[in-house]
Design an enzyme around this catalytic site. Structure first.
Site, short mmCIF file in Angstrom:
data_model
loop_
_atom_site.label_atom_id
_atom_site.label_comp_id
_atom_site.label_asym_id
_atom_site.label_seq_id
_atom_site.Cartn_x
_atom_site.Cartn_y
_atom_site.Cartn_z
N THR A 1 51.51 -14.37 17.52
CA THR A 1 52.37 -13.20 17.74
C THR A 1 51.55 -11.92 17.75
OG1 THR A 1 54.07 -14.37 16.45
CG2 THR A 1 54.49 -12.07 16.94
N ARG B 1 45.02 -15.35 13.78
CA ARG B 1 45.09 -15.37 12.31
C ARG B 1 44.74 -16.74 11.82
NH1 ARG B 1 50.16 -11.41 10.92
NH2 ARG B 1 49.34 -9.75 12.25
N SER C 1 47.66 -8.54 8.54
CA SER C 1 48.89 -7.84 8.16
C SER C 1 49.39 -8.22 6.77
CB SER C 1 49.95 -8.10 9.22
OG SER C 1 51.03 -7.25 9.02
N HIS C 2 50.59 -8.81 6.73
CA HIS C 2 51.22 -9.09 5.44
C HIS C 2 50.71 -10.38 4.81
CE1 HIS C 2 53.25 -11.11 8.66
NE2 HIS C 2 53.58 -12.05 7.80
N LYS D 1 42.38 -8.86 16.28
CA LYS D 1 43.05 -8.74 17.57
C LYS D 1 42.41 -7.65 18.40
CE LYS D 1 46.90 -5.76 16.18
NZ LYS D 1 48.33 -5.51 16.34
N ASP E 1 53.14 -2.45 4.73
CA ASP E 1 52.53 -3.78 4.64
C ASP E 1 51.00 -3.69 4.64
OD1 ASP E 1 52.18 -3.06 7.28
OD2 ASP E 1 52.37 -5.10 8.03
N ASP F 1 48.56 -3.88 6.79
CA ASP F 1 47.82 -3.06 7.74
C ASP F 1 48.55 -1.77 8.11
OD1 ASP F 1 49.75 -4.58 9.03
OD2 ASP F 1 48.66 -4.65 10.92
N ASP G 1 51.55 -1.07 9.39
CA ASP G 1 52.40 -0.87 10.57
C ASP G 1 53.88 -1.14 10.30
OD1 ASP G 1 52.05 -3.59 10.37
OD2 ASP G 1 51.36 -3.89 12.43
N ARG G 2 54.19 -1.66 9.11
CA ARG G 2 55.61 -1.91 8.82
C ARG G 2 56.12 -0.96 7.76
NH1 ARG G 2 56.70 -8.31 8.60
NH2 ARG G 2 55.05 -8.97 10.02
N GLU H 1 61.73 -3.79 15.25
CA GLU H 1 61.90 -5.21 15.00
C GLU H 1 62.55 -5.40 13.64
OE1 GLU H 1 58.87 -8.03 16.77
OE2 GLU H 1 57.59 -6.54 15.84
N GLU H 2 63.30 -6.48 13.52
CA GLU H 2 63.99 -6.77 12.26
C GLU H 2 63.02 -7.01 11.11
OE1 GLU H 2 63.62 -9.89 10.73
OE2 GLU H 2 62.23 -10.31 12.38
N SER H 3 61.76 -7.28 11.44
CA SER H 3 60.77 -7.57 10.41
C SER H 3 60.18 -6.30 9.81
CB SER H 3 59.65 -8.42 11.01
OG SER H 3 59.13 -7.78 12.17
N LYS I 1 53.60 -0.51 15.99
CA LYS I 1 54.58 -0.05 15.04
C LYS I 1 53.87 0.76 13.97
CE LYS I 1 54.74 -4.74 12.99
NZ LYS I 1 53.88 -5.53 13.87
C1 VG1 Z 1 56.01 -11.51 12.47
C2 VG1 Z 1 57.28 -10.73 12.71
C3 VG1 Z 1 57.19 -9.97 14.02
C4 VG1 Z 1 55.94 -9.08 13.99
C5 VG1 Z 1 54.72 -9.92 13.69
C6 VG1 Z 1 53.46 -9.09 13.56
O1 VG1 Z 1 55.83 -12.46 13.49
O2 VG1 Z 1 58.39 -11.59 12.74
O3 VG1 Z 1 58.35 -9.22 14.19
O4 VG1 Z 1 55.78 -8.42 15.22
O5 VG1 Z 1 54.90 -10.63 12.47
O6 VG1 Z 1 53.63 -8.10 12.61
P1 VG1 Z 1 56.21 -14.01 13.32
O7 VG1 Z 1 55.74 -14.66 14.56
O8 VG1 Z 1 55.56 -14.47 12.06
O9 VG1 Z 1 57.69 -14.05 13.16
V1 VG1 Z 1 52.39 -7.72 11.58
O10 VG1 Z 1 52.88 -6.38 10.69
O11 VG1 Z 1 52.19 -9.16 10.80
O12 VG1 Z 1 51.10 -7.36 12.57
CO CO Z 2 51.49 -5.43 9.81
#
Ligand code: VG1
Ligand code: CO
Length: 544
Positions: free
Chosen positions: A18, A22, A113-114, A126, A278, A280, A282-283, A364-366, A377
């Site tokens: 995504t 990773r 990220s998280h 990336k 989070d 990095d 961005d959330r 995004e919902e996340s 983001k």
């Molecule tokens: C998750 C989230 C998605 C987000 C992605 C990267 O992906 O659901 O909305 O864009 O992480 O965000 P997945 O495929 O695990 O559902 V980040 O802040 O991890 O760069």
């Molecule tokens: Co992130």
């Protein structure tokens, strides 16, 4: 110093998900793993000869070492200049800001990220394109293809470590390494969008805030902007020192992993506003005193109120949301008469819409929200837009949210994550569900009747590219929806995400508990997918 061409062989599985590649940190630390992947990126973008790149990461374990390797590879591949964040650190939104402000030929962002950090945690890398956003699928596929054919990589031998602790310029062979202040360019950008004077007045009036940086990359940014510049009381930003293992935590800003913040905000000593970011940066997680704002609602509220911020005073062109995000923002877009788009999960799908000027806000919902100021983001941006709105409306978060629901109705929303489940079992669950979609309409589950069901596919309205298999959607006649997809950011086993929502516009039913209001949708989704039996789980690990 000499350019060394090192013979190598392809390493299996260097396929970006995504958001970039990773893997477990130990996988990334294997000989040639990072080198193969970086060389594949360079070659997939037509080489880096004479180019300028941006480089930085979220500071997690292996960040510094990887940065030194990438610098030596950039030098050996003929790059002209690399702008690297001081000590190798740049939040993801700051990296996007630097790529755009300094017009570099893209950048490399080191982040998972998280995902937990550390030697036993995860690492990620990336490539972002010159527009500042994550590489679109055409490029990630080319990188993957290169990685499966690679025969050698180039690296500078005999060079010492570049000192990244002081801003300024040094040379690494023919490469100019420019160490930049990680906060400055980013803070300049935010200052241009928001009414810092109004936010300063808000804090001066006694408004209180808790920002939890979760020992990840956002601490220095949040301290500089919220405390030093806007006057939030000292100590408002907590866990502000980025640590290589994020303090052992899991910097995913949701009610489970940011529990201390949520507990504070729901308790008697809650400040006026709570937020977290989070790994990095961005959330964002947004809370008011006694109230949690779902990311889907946050996007809708921001869309409805963005004009209160100077950067958006002329109005919005449109709003885009990822498919699993609730339709709350669509309702606002409709009433404003602006564009609304539904894209697959992942920020890379928003880039073309932003570049084409079709949308201004995305979410995004996340817990990812952002705008056309960047192509990522942006956690602090969302916090500042909320603060700008609060500074102008001078109402509580709870009051703003309740008024929003009275105006537009409420999309009750929850996401249930089943983490670290058996990969084969999860894939079989999805395959069977996919095979049975066509037979679902008209059937009833837990008192709800299916109206339609499909496997989400997307055609980009700007460049015409298509993507399939982006999540299984089941719509119910009762204005409800369940979505099933597998995470594309994990490194071990699989994570099943089940997204559940139901629209309600009865004024007497706007203040319910989402888990109660969604009980039937949860039960229907469980029955349809046979979750409990197939995954051997009684319930989800995370309920957002
Ligand atoms: C998750 C989230 C998605 C987000 C992605 C990267 O992906 O659901 O909305 O864009 O992480 O965000 P997945 O495929 O695990 O559902 V980040 O802040 O991890 O760069
Ligand atoms: Co992130």
């Amino acid at each position: 110093m000499a350019v060394n061409s090192v013979q190598t062989t392809p390493i299996e599985g260097q396929k970006p998900g995504t958001s970039g590649l990773r893997k477990q940190t130990r996988v990334f630390m294997q000989p040639a793993y990072l080198e193969n992947y970086v060389q594949s990126i360079f070659e997939a973008i037509g080489g880096v000869m004479g180019k300028t790149l941006t480089l930085g990461g979220d500071g997690r374990y292996f960040n510094s070492q990887a940065i030194q390797t990438i610098l030596k590879m950039a030098a050996a591949n003929g790059a002209a200049r690399v702008l690297v964040g001081q000590n190798g650190i740049l939040s993801t939104p700051a990296a996007s800001a630097v790529i755009r402000a300094r017009k570099t030929d893209g950048g490399l962002i080191l982040s998972a990220s998280h995902n937990p950090a550390g030697e036993d945690g995860d690492f990620g890398l990336k490539y972002n394109i010159p527009a500042g956003g994550p590489a679109p699928e055409g490029i990630t596929e080319a990188i993957y293809k290169r990685s499966s054919e690679i025969g050698e990589y180039r690296i500078l031998e005999g060079a010492g470590e570049v000192d990244l602790s002081v801003c300024g310029e040094t040379k690494l062979g023919g490469l100019a390494v420019e160490v930049i202040d990680p906060v400055a360019i980013y803070a300049d950008l935010l200052r241009s969008l928001f009414d810092f004077g109004a936010i300063r007045d808000l804090f001066a009036s006694g408004f209180t805030l808790r920002f939890d940086a979760m020992h990840a990359v956002t601490g220095p940014y949040a301290k500089a902007i919220l405390e030093d510049e806007l006057g939030a009381p000292a100590g408002s930003v907590v866990n502000a020192t980025p640590l290589p293992d994020f303090g052992g935590g899991h910097p995913d800003p949701n009610p489970v992993y940011a529990k201390p913040l949520v507990d504070l905000m729901m308790g008697p000593d809650a400040p006026d506003f709570g937020a977290a970011s989070d790994g990095d940066g961005d959330r964002n997680l947004i809370l008011g005193r006694g109230v949690y704002v779902t990311p889907s609602d946050s996007l809708a509220v921001l869309t409805a109120n963005a004009r209160l911020a100077p950067g958006y005073a002329a109005g919005l062109k449109g709003v885009a949301r990822s498919m699993p995000t609730s339709r709350a923002a669509d309702r606002v877009a409709e009433s404003l008469g602006i564009n609304a788009f539904e894209t697959p999960t992942g920020w890379k799908f928003f880039g073309t819409l932003l570049d084409a000027g079709l949308v201004t806000l995305c979410g995004e919902e996340s817990a990812g929200t952002g705008s056309d100021h960047l192509r990522e983001k942006d956690g602090l941006w969302a916090v500042l837009l909320w603060l700008n709105i609060l500074a102008r409306r001078r109402e509580s978060v709870a009051a703003i949210l309740q008024q929003h629901w009275r105006d537009y109705g409420r999309d009750y929303y929850t996401r249930h994550d089943y983490e670290g489940v058996d990969k084969d079992a999860a894939e079989a669950l999805m395959a069977d569900l996919r095979a049975g979609l066509a037979g679902l309409p008209e059937q009833s589950f837990a008192g709800l009747t299916v109206s339609a069901a499909d496997d989400f596919a997307y055609t980009d309205p700007v460049d015409g590219s298509t993507t399939t298999g982006q999540g299984l959607r089941v719509f119910f006649q009762e204005n409800a929806r369940a979505v099933f997809r597998l995470s594309g950011t994990g490194t071990v086993g699989a994570t099943l995400r089940v997204y559940l929502e139901r629209f309600e516009d009865d004024p007497a039913r706007l203040d319910g508990d989402p888990q109660v209001m969604l009980a039937e949708v949860v039960a229907a989704a469980g029955e349809i997918a046979g979750i409990a039996g197939r995954l051997g789980r009684d319930g989800p690990d995370v309920r957002t």
